[in-house]
Design a protein around this motif. Structure first.
Motif, PDB file in Angstrom:
ATOM      1  N   ASP A 182      -7.452  -4.488 -32.579  1.00 26.85           N
ATOM      2  CA  ASP A 182      -6.078  -4.233 -33.470  1.00 26.85           C
ATOM      3  C   ASP A 182      -6.422  -4.652 -34.936  1.00 26.85           C
ATOM      4  O   ASP A 182      -5.677  -3.755 -35.687  1.00 26.85           O
ATOM      5  CB  ASP A 182      -5.189  -5.677 -32.942  1.00 26.85           C
ATOM      6  CG  ASP A 182      -5.063  -5.627 -31.525  1.00 26.85           C
ATOM      7  OD1 ASP A 182      -4.336  -4.452 -31.174  1.00 26.85           O
ATOM      8  OD2 ASP A 182      -5.292  -6.591 -30.827  1.00 26.85           O
ATOM      9  N   ILE A 183      -7.666  -5.378 -35.314  1.00 32.06           N
ATOM     10  CA  ILE A 183      -7.755  -5.273 -36.774  1.00 32.06           C
ATOM     11  C   ILE A 183      -8.201  -3.950 -37.299  1.00 32.06           C
ATOM     12  O   ILE A 183      -7.788  -3.806 -38.287  1.00 32.06           O
ATOM     13  CB  ILE A 183      -9.317  -6.278 -36.872  1.00 32.06           C
ATOM     14  CG1 ILE A 183      -8.859  -7.778 -36.365  1.00 32.06           C
ATOM     15  CG2 ILE A 183      -9.903  -6.138 -38.392  1.00 32.06           C
ATOM     16  CD1 ILE A 183     -10.016  -8.665 -36.470  1.00 32.06           C
ATOM     17  N   ILE A 184      -9.290  -3.485 -36.519  1.00 29.15           N
ATOM     18  CA  ILE A 184      -9.829  -1.920 -36.989  1.00 29.15           C
ATOM     19  C   ILE A 184      -8.793  -0.978 -36.946  1.00 29.15           C
ATOM     20  O   ILE A 184      -8.523  -0.188 -38.075  1.00 29.15           O
ATOM     21  CB  ILE A 184     -10.968  -1.659 -36.332  1.00 29.15           C
ATOM     22  CG1 ILE A 184     -11.569  -0.393 -37.219  1.00 29.15           C
ATOM     23  CG2 ILE A 184     -10.716  -1.259 -34.880  1.00 29.15           C
ATOM     24  CD1 ILE A 184     -11.964  -0.902 -38.449  1.00 29.15           C
ATOM     25  N   LEU A 185      -7.662  -0.781 -36.036  1.00 23.23           N
ATOM     26  CA  LEU A 185      -6.518  -0.180 -36.066  1.00 23.23           C
ATOM     27  C   LEU A 185      -5.601  -0.321 -36.864  1.00 23.23           C
ATOM     28  O   LEU A 185      -4.997   0.517 -37.740  1.00 23.23           O
ATOM     29  CB  LEU A 185      -5.965   0.023 -34.563  1.00 23.23           C
ATOM     30  CG  LEU A 185      -6.581   0.607 -33.429  1.00 23.23           C
ATOM     31  CD1 LEU A 185      -5.663   0.544 -32.115  1.00 23.23           C
ATOM     32  CD2 LEU A 185      -6.817   1.996 -33.913  1.00 23.23           C
ATOM     33  N   TYR A 186      -5.400  -1.681 -37.433  1.00 21.11           N
ATOM     34  CA  TYR A 186      -4.405  -1.864 -38.868  1.00 21.11           C
ATOM     35  C   TYR A 186      -5.007  -1.421 -39.839  1.00 21.11           C
ATOM     36  O   TYR A 186      -4.318  -0.915 -40.665  1.00 21.11           O
ATOM     37  CB  TYR A 186      -4.483  -3.528 -38.668  1.00 21.11           C
ATOM     38  CG  TYR A 186      -3.816  -4.035 -39.739  1.00 21.11           C
ATOM     39  CD1 TYR A 186      -2.099  -4.060 -39.687  1.00 21.11           C
ATOM     40  CD2 TYR A 186      -4.322  -4.513 -40.853  1.00 21.11           C
ATOM     41  CE1 TYR A 186      -1.658  -4.611 -40.710  1.00 21.11           C
ATOM     42  CE2 TYR A 186      -3.503  -5.043 -42.073  1.00 21.11           C
ATOM     43  CZ  TYR A 186      -2.274  -5.073 -41.860  1.00 21.11           C
ATOM     44  OH  TYR A 186      -1.403  -5.539 -42.762  1.00 21.11           O
ATOM     45  N   ILE A 187      -6.454  -1.547 -39.976  1.00 20.95           N
ATOM     46  CA  ILE A 187      -6.775  -1.311 -41.215  1.00 20.95           C
ATOM     47  C   ILE A 187      -6.945   0.294 -41.591  1.00 20.95           C
ATOM     48  O   ILE A 187      -6.453   0.830 -42.651  1.00 20.95           O
ATOM     49  CB  ILE A 187      -8.410  -1.694 -41.439  1.00 20.95           C
ATOM     50  CG1 ILE A 187      -8.728  -3.111 -41.401  1.00 20.95           C
ATOM     51  CG2 ILE A 187      -9.102  -0.994 -42.692  1.00 20.95           C
ATOM     52  CD1 ILE A 187     -10.157  -3.660 -41.035  1.00 20.95           C
ATOM     53  N   ILE A 188      -7.336   0.937 -40.604  1.00 23.16           N
ATOM     54  CA  ILE A 188      -7.064   2.455 -40.717  1.00 23.16           C
ATOM     55  C   ILE A 188      -5.696   2.948 -40.969  1.00 23.16           C
ATOM     56  O   ILE A 188      -5.404   3.818 -41.712  1.00 23.16           O
ATOM     57  CB  ILE A 188      -7.913   3.074 -39.402  1.00 23.16           C
ATOM     58  CG1 ILE A 188      -9.081   2.679 -39.179  1.00 23.16           C
ATOM     59  CG2 ILE A 188      -7.834   4.643 -39.422  1.00 23.16           C
ATOM     60  CD1 ILE A 188      -9.747   3.199 -37.635  1.00 23.16           C
ATOM     61  N   MET A 287      -1.809  -3.585 -32.017  1.00 19.75           N
ATOM     62  CA  MET A 287      -1.514  -2.339 -32.556  1.00 19.75           C
ATOM     63  C   MET A 287      -1.777  -1.265 -31.453  1.00 19.75           C
ATOM     64  O   MET A 287      -2.353  -1.574 -30.411  1.00 19.75           O
ATOM     65  CB  MET A 287      -2.782  -1.719 -33.537  1.00 19.75           C
ATOM     66  CG  MET A 287      -2.766  -2.859 -34.800  1.00 19.75           C
ATOM     67  SD  MET A 287      -1.261  -2.496 -35.762  1.00 19.75           S
ATOM     68  CE  MET A 287      -1.637  -0.869 -36.473  1.00 19.75           C
ATOM     69  N   ILE A 288      -1.134   0.013 -31.695  1.00 21.43           N
ATOM     70  CA  ILE A 288      -1.118   1.162 -30.868  1.00 21.43           C
ATOM     71  C   ILE A 288      -0.988   2.493 -31.598  1.00 21.43           C
ATOM     72  O   ILE A 288      -0.337   2.260 -32.695  1.00 21.43           O
ATOM     73  CB  ILE A 288      -0.179   1.112 -29.733  1.00 21.43           C
ATOM     74  CG1 ILE A 288      -0.441   2.297 -28.597  1.00 21.43           C
ATOM     75  CG2 ILE A 288       1.213   1.029 -30.265  1.00 21.43           C
ATOM     76  CD1 ILE A 288       0.330   1.842 -27.376  1.00 21.43           C
ATOM     77  N   ALA A 299       2.280  -1.501 -35.053  1.00 21.89           N
ATOM     78  CA  ALA A 299       2.154  -2.644 -34.322  1.00 21.89           C
ATOM     79  C   ALA A 299       3.304  -2.436 -33.102  1.00 21.89           C
ATOM     80  O   ALA A 299       3.987  -1.620 -33.075  1.00 21.89           O
ATOM     81  CB  ALA A 299       3.132  -3.837 -35.042  1.00 21.89           C
ATOM     82  N   ILE A 300       2.639  -2.945 -32.094  1.00 18.50           N
ATOM     83  CA  ILE A 300       3.314  -2.655 -30.660  1.00 18.50           C
ATOM     84  C   ILE A 300       4.807  -2.795 -30.647  1.00 18.50           C
ATOM     85  O   ILE A 300       5.549  -2.100 -29.896  1.00 18.50           O
ATOM     86  CB  ILE A 300       2.802  -3.423 -29.539  1.00 18.50           C
ATOM     87  CG1 ILE A 300       2.840  -3.204 -28.461  1.00 18.50           C
ATOM     88  CG2 ILE A 300       3.370  -5.136 -29.778  1.00 18.50           C
ATOM     89  CD1 ILE A 300       2.143  -2.003 -27.858  1.00 18.50           C
ATOM     90  N   ASN A 301       5.413  -3.543 -31.666  1.00 20.34           N
ATOM     91  CA  ASN A 301       7.084  -3.739 -31.504  1.00 20.34           C
ATOM     92  C   ASN A 301       7.744  -3.034 -32.548  1.00 20.34           C
ATOM     93  O   ASN A 301       9.056  -2.804 -32.635  1.00 20.34           O
ATOM     94  CB  ASN A 301       7.376  -5.221 -31.797  1.00 20.34           C
ATOM     95  CG  ASN A 301       7.085  -6.072 -30.406  1.00 20.34           C
ATOM     96  OD1 ASN A 301       7.175  -5.536 -29.348  1.00 20.34           O
ATOM     97  ND2 ASN A 301       6.469  -7.027 -30.660  1.00 20.34           N
ATOM     98  N   ALA A 302       6.942  -2.188 -33.426  1.00 21.49           N
ATOM     99  CA  ALA A 302       7.295  -1.173 -34.292  1.00 21.49           C
ATOM    100  C   ALA A 302       7.905  -0.077 -33.911  1.00 21.49           C
ATOM    101  O   ALA A 302       7.891   0.417 -32.785  1.00 21.49           O
ATOM    102  CB  ALA A 302       6.362  -1.359 -35.705  1.00 21.49           C
ATOM    103  N   LEU A 443      -3.081   7.386 -26.384  1.00 22.18           N
ATOM    104  CA  LEU A 443      -2.642   6.096 -27.109  1.00 22.18           C
ATOM    105  C   LEU A 443      -3.490   5.065 -27.262  1.00 22.18           C
ATOM    106  O   LEU A 443      -4.114   4.403 -26.241  1.00 22.18           O
ATOM    107  CB  LEU A 443      -1.335   5.361 -26.549  1.00 22.18           C
ATOM    108  CG  LEU A 443      -0.370   6.387 -26.330  1.00 22.18           C
ATOM    109  CD1 LEU A 443       0.825   5.700 -25.366  1.00 22.18           C
ATOM    110  CD2 LEU A 443       0.487   7.043 -27.547  1.00 22.18           C
ATOM    111  N   LEU A 444      -4.321   4.816 -28.534  1.00 27.97           N
ATOM    112  CA  LEU A 444      -5.460   4.003 -28.654  1.00 27.97           C
ATOM    113  C   LEU A 444      -4.688   2.497 -28.655  1.00 27.97           C
ATOM    114  O   LEU A 444      -3.880   2.098 -29.568  1.00 27.97           O
ATOM    115  CB  LEU A 444      -6.113   4.404 -29.878  1.00 27.97           C
ATOM    116  CG  LEU A 444      -6.691   5.560 -30.111  1.00 27.97           C
ATOM    117  CD1 LEU A 444      -7.820   5.819 -31.265  1.00 27.97           C
ATOM    118  CD2 LEU A 444      -7.905   5.963 -28.822  1.00 27.97           C
ATOM    119  N   ALA A 445      -5.601   1.478 -28.119  1.00 27.57           N
ATOM    120  CA  ALA A 445      -5.060   0.197 -28.157  1.00 27.57           C
ATOM    121  C   ALA A 445      -6.198  -0.627 -27.595  1.00 27.57           C
ATOM    122  O   ALA A 445      -7.440  -0.120 -27.394  1.00 27.57           O
ATOM    123  CB  ALA A 445      -4.041   0.028 -27.238  1.00 27.57           C
ATOM    124  N   SER A 446      -5.978  -1.809 -27.936  1.00 30.01           N
ATOM    125  CA  SER A 446      -7.024  -2.800 -27.515  1.00 30.01           C
ATOM    126  C   SER A 446      -7.087  -3.035 -25.968  1.00 30.01           C
ATOM    127  O   SER A 446      -6.334  -2.645 -25.248  1.00 30.01           O
ATOM    128  CB  SER A 446      -6.628  -4.427 -27.984  1.00 30.01           C
ATOM    129  OG  SER A 446      -5.694  -5.009 -27.323  1.00 30.01           O
TER     130      SER A 446
END
Length: 468
Positions: A182-188, A287-288, A299-302, A443-446
């Motif tokens: 989630d950290i790295i998907l958030y950064i990207i 993240m997704i 974010a998963i709920n966005a 769909l990329l995710a943790s």
């Protein structure tokens, strides 16, 4: 002026600097596999050259290998040809090979660290973009092309231009259900899939220091997905404790000498970076991705961003094209959308820690009848440990299919492909068009988010399952 971690390692490995040109960089370790090495070996043979430092080269079969019945002859002609060629080349040129059936076989970026081959302060290359994984140990690690593979074979050196340097500081504590993916998907998602182009990135801050080595590897693995040359994290006691006692790790007096050197590998307080970014860890949620590059994440709920909110014309066109391919609509949620496949594996998330995370969610539960779930360990050692810890039993009771070690459905190069038009929540690193098979929608995710989807059959917030 002080030096960055990158500069300390790079400068030590420069054999010579070409005036107004690149540096000649010495390479400590060279990992190879069956896909990008055949042409390089052929180039050596054509020129009548021997491998300059075979002791610095390690080979394994991973990309194109089957993940079922590995004890049997490979059925696919191309896969069999590539693996057979790797065996022949390693024999002819004196390279250590961990092929199918060997207890050390596995994904190249999984076996290097778990065997203790990957160590701080090294320069490491491989004909594979996700070589950046090894940077989690405080090394300079990056992918190279086939012609460069041949260059390292012949000289143990590379011609390389020195990249710009970026530091991303992530401070604070992670929220419940948030892990390194989630950290790295958030950064990207914040800096885009090209935001790191031209840079080598150091990840730092309290949130990074709190991570395990497996988690740090996930972050460095995907640094390439923001366009960076590579990613790295300064070694610390977590690093040393991970390495100690592994098969190829130093021991005795050599261990004391090495750790003394490794403790000097950090960016000095007055070191200068070309760019710095600060991130608050508490802002990160599970993240997704929704598009066809790793930067298109939410974010998963966005909600998927509206087209009107995208001001840059080129980006707007790319997102329209991506949503068309993915069969999704701008302004709509992903949460609750049915999925047909879940893939847990790849060099990003196939280590024992990843499998433990998945087991923590699915234990005592059954998968949705509408979802096919593949668990693919990153190496024979991970597979053996998962079985020993009883994780396989948890997965099988949940209805998951546990495969054998390999790259598997991360890329559409082997037999493990996602059917056209179907959705796959994947713990891998890329969601390009056709990456997991022609027409597949990724769909990329943790591992946690993937596990939640496997149980519910839809895109889900794992935090809701964790509360039950």
């Amino acid at each position: 002026m002080g030096k960055t971690l990158f500069e300390k390692i790079w400068d030590k490995h420069v054999v010579r600097t070409i005036e107004d040109g690149p540096d000649v960089l010495y390479i400590d370790k060279h990992f190879i596999h069956e896909v990008t090495s055949p042409q390089a070996f052929a180039g050596l043979a054509k020129r009548g050259l021997a491998l300059f430092r075979p002791d610095r080269t390690i080979a394994t079969a991973d990309h194109n290998v089957p993940t079922k019945d590995q004890h049997l002859p490979i059925k696919d002609r191309l896969s069999r040809l590539q693996v057979d060629q790797l065996i022949e080349n390693c024999k002819n040129f004196g390279v250590e090979l961990y092929g199918l059936g060997h207890p050390f076989q596995g994904i190249v970026h999984v076996i290097g660290p778990e065997l203790g081959i990957t160590q701080p302060g090294m320069t490491i290359v491989c004909g594979d973009s996700h070589t950046s994984t090894h940077g989690a140990f405080g090394s300079i690690a990056f992918g190279i092309g086939t012609s460069e593979v041949e260059m390292v074979f012949a000289s143990q050196c590379l011609l390389q231009n020195r990249p710009k340097l970026m530091r991303i500081n992530i401070e604070g504590s992670l929220n419940k259900g948030v892990v390194s993916k989630d950290i790295i998907l958030y950064i990207i998602s914040k800096i885009s899939a090209s935001g790191g182009t031209g840079y080598f990135i150091e990840f730092a801050g309290s949130a990074i220091r709190s991570l395990s080595m497996e988690s740090r590897m996930t972050i460095c693995n995907m640094s390439i997905e923001m366009g960076a040359r590579g990613g790295m994290i300064a070694p610390d006691e977590t690093t040393f404790n991970y390495i100690k006692g592994r098969h190829f790790a130093p021991s005795g007096e050599e261990w004391e000498r090495k750790t003394s050197q490794w403790k000097q590998l950090f960016s000095d307080e007055d070191a200068q970076f070309d760019k710095e970014i600060a991130i608050n860890a508490e802002n990160i949620e599970p993240m997704i991705t929704y598009g066809t590059n790793p930067g298109l994440g939410i974010a998963i709920n966005a909600l998927i961003p509206s087209i009107e909110s995208i001001t840059e014309e080129g980006e707007r066109k790319n997102i329209i094209k991506a949503l068309e391919y993915m069969g999704l609509q701008a302004g709509k949620p992903l949460k609750g959308m049915p999925v047909q496949n879940v893939f847990i594996g790849s060099c990003t998330n196939s280590r024992i820690e990843d499998l433990r995370l998945v087991a923590s969610v699915v234990k005592g539960r059954k998968k949705s009848e509408n979802v096919k779930v593949m668990i693919v360990p990153g190496s024979q050692q991970v597979a053996a440990q998962a079985k020993e810890e009883g994780l396989n039993r948890i997965f099988e009771e949940a209805g998951f299919e546990v495969r054998q070690a390999g790259c598997s459905a991360c890329l559409g190069m082997n037999e493990d492909k996602i059917p056209s038009g179907e959705y796959c929540i994947s713990t891998s690193n890329r969601n390009f068009e056709g990456r997991q098979g022609a027409g597949a929608r990724t769909l990329l995710a943790s591992p946690l988010t993937a596990a939640a989807a496997a149980i519910t059959g839809v895109v889900s917030d794992v935090r809701e399952l964790m509360e039950q």
